[in-house]
Design a protein around this motif. Sequence first.
Motif, PDB file in Angstrom:
ATOM      1  N   THR A   1       1.175  -0.911   0.176  1.00 48.34           N
ATOM      2  CA  THR A   1      -0.361   0.109  -0.050  1.00 48.34           C
ATOM      3  C   THR A   1       0.940   1.123  -0.093  1.00 48.34           C
ATOM      4  O   THR A   1       1.701   1.429   0.819  1.00 48.34           O
ATOM      5  CB  THR A   1      -1.070  -0.098   1.059  1.00 48.34           C
TER       6      THR A   1
ATOM      7  N   VAL B   1       0.750   4.568  -0.369  1.00 43.72           N
ATOM      8  CA  VAL B   1       0.345   5.437   0.763  1.00 43.72           C
ATOM      9  C   VAL B   1      -1.315   4.713   1.347  1.00 43.72           C
ATOM     10  O   VAL B   1      -2.410   4.104   0.942  1.00 43.72           O
ATOM     11  CB  VAL B   1      -0.414   7.399  -0.467  1.00 43.72           C
ATOM     12  N   GLU B   2      -1.420   5.470   2.577  1.00 44.38           N
ATOM     13  CA  GLU B   2      -2.103   4.876   3.507  1.00 44.38           C
ATOM     14  C   GLU B   2      -3.899   5.851   2.823  1.00 44.38           C
ATOM     15  O   GLU B   2      -3.907   6.656   2.499  1.00 44.38           O
ATOM     16  CB  GLU B   2      -2.360   5.422   5.118  1.00 44.38           C
ATOM     17  N   GLY B   3      -4.753   4.652   2.901  1.00 37.75           N
ATOM     18  CA  GLY B   3      -6.339   5.023   2.465  1.00 37.75           C
ATOM     19  C   GLY B   3      -6.550   5.256   0.678  1.00 37.75           C
ATOM     20  O   GLY B   3      -7.257   5.322   0.034  1.00 37.75           O
ATOM     21  N   HIS B   4      -4.908   4.399  -0.199  1.00 37.82           N
ATOM     22  CA  HIS B   4      -4.873   4.255  -1.652  1.00 37.82           C
ATOM     23  C   HIS B   4      -5.382   2.428  -1.562  1.00 37.82           C
ATOM     24  O   HIS B   4      -5.312   1.579  -0.678  1.00 37.82           O
ATOM     25  CB  HIS B   4      -4.044   4.541  -2.185  1.00 37.82           C
TER      26      HIS B   4
END
Length: 501
Positions: free
Chosen positions: A206, A208-211
């Motif tokens: 992952t 970037v967090e949220g991606h």
Amino acid sequence: MAAISITLWLAVAVGVGAVSAVVLWVVGKSAPQAPKGRGTGLGDAVEAVFLFQDDHMFDHHSGALPGSSSVSLHWSDLRAWFGTRFEGLPPTLKNLAQDQSYVFVSAEDGDTAQLRLLRTQHGTRVTLSDPPHACPAERHQMLSQRARLTEETALLQAAPYPVWTSSGDGTVLWQNAACLSAFDPAAQTMTLPDPGQTSTSRFSITPVEGHRPVWYEVHSAARNARILHHATDISKIVSAEAMQKDFVQTLTKTFAYLTIGLAVFDRNRKLALFNPALVDLTSLQAQFLSAQPDLMAFFDSLRNRRVMPEPRSYASWRSQIGEVIASAQGGFYQETWALPNDVTYRVTGRPHPDGAIAFLFEDISAEVMQARRFRTQVDLRQSALDCLPDAVLVFSPDHVPAFCNTAAMRLLRIDPEACFADMAVADLIKACAAALPAPAVWSQIETGLKIRGQKAEMSVSIPAAEGPDYECRLVPLPRGACMMTLGVSVAARREQESIAS
């Protein structure tokens, strides 16, 4: 005495000098000569010489050659070997001018090497010189290998997908730029192959967090003490697989509520999808269907459970199933299977994309029973009408004759199955006027038949020129239909009865 000694010593000295001169002459004759500038012989160590007949080499210097020291090399091989260092080499030696020297200098800065081509009547002489190096061919081989290593390293560095090498315990030894920017290979869990073997692994990261996570598939190959890894971004493939899985689950949930049995076979003729209704209709075990049987095994099980019509012979049944599959592939298969215990299935085969085939099993027993009961009622009604002595004709709401009894067929000389589809009221009135001539009366009856929604009963007497008079009655039926009867009038019937008595 002194004079004699001096003379003796002089004689010895002269003899020793003569012997020394002879020894030096012999040694000088047998010792190899130092090279004078650039040599031209095949044994010369300063220049590497390759001799060609047309484009085929038949002799060469004892130095290194591309790939091997075999003489059976073509000019294209040598040209590719020299091409990284000397530019503009001809594609063939056959077109070189005879006795004209062609000189090619190195394209690298500070490199004084030269390659000379000279074609004579005996062949072509290719000479590599690289002063002040004594073995130009070996040095060129070293430079070629270094250039190839540099080029391959640059290719790996410029590769758009991650590439790296590791030791047997997973320690990263080298990685390219794409790997450095994508992930840390040492932090990923992968399957390391045994020496001489290959393996494939998948992992996700992952960024970037949220991606959404990025999925990679890694192909690992063990070579000696090193393992080569090549990673490919398969995020789109994983996403497509997830969408396909969700779609199949949605279809499965949707098909679970259908009362029609569904069996979808993939391009390899393996059962890929079925719904619970198929289990209920065919009595096949869910474990058997979940094992993805092929088409023939599926129909075999149907036959064993008597869920399909029993053929006359097993061989003909096999042929029949082949025809079923071929028809389903073309989209033309549809049959009604009459099974024991008054069970009837409608089986439909339809082609699907990518070579798949879908079969639908529908229980139409209730429809068949209802159709049979309706047919029985129709036959009973027709039999009852045929027993009546009067001619009976029934008209639909759009004034088209629907059916009649046998007496009407005999009286009017009509065949309802052949003419009712194209017969209008006017055509029927003509047939009635031909059988019972009375123009004024039939005009009145035609007007009565054409009155839509007529509710009152109508009775008209038809005088006959010969024989008894007839009576025509128009009786309205529900929903705009109408019944017409033609029979002997009451007065004529009483007269016949009194005569008979």
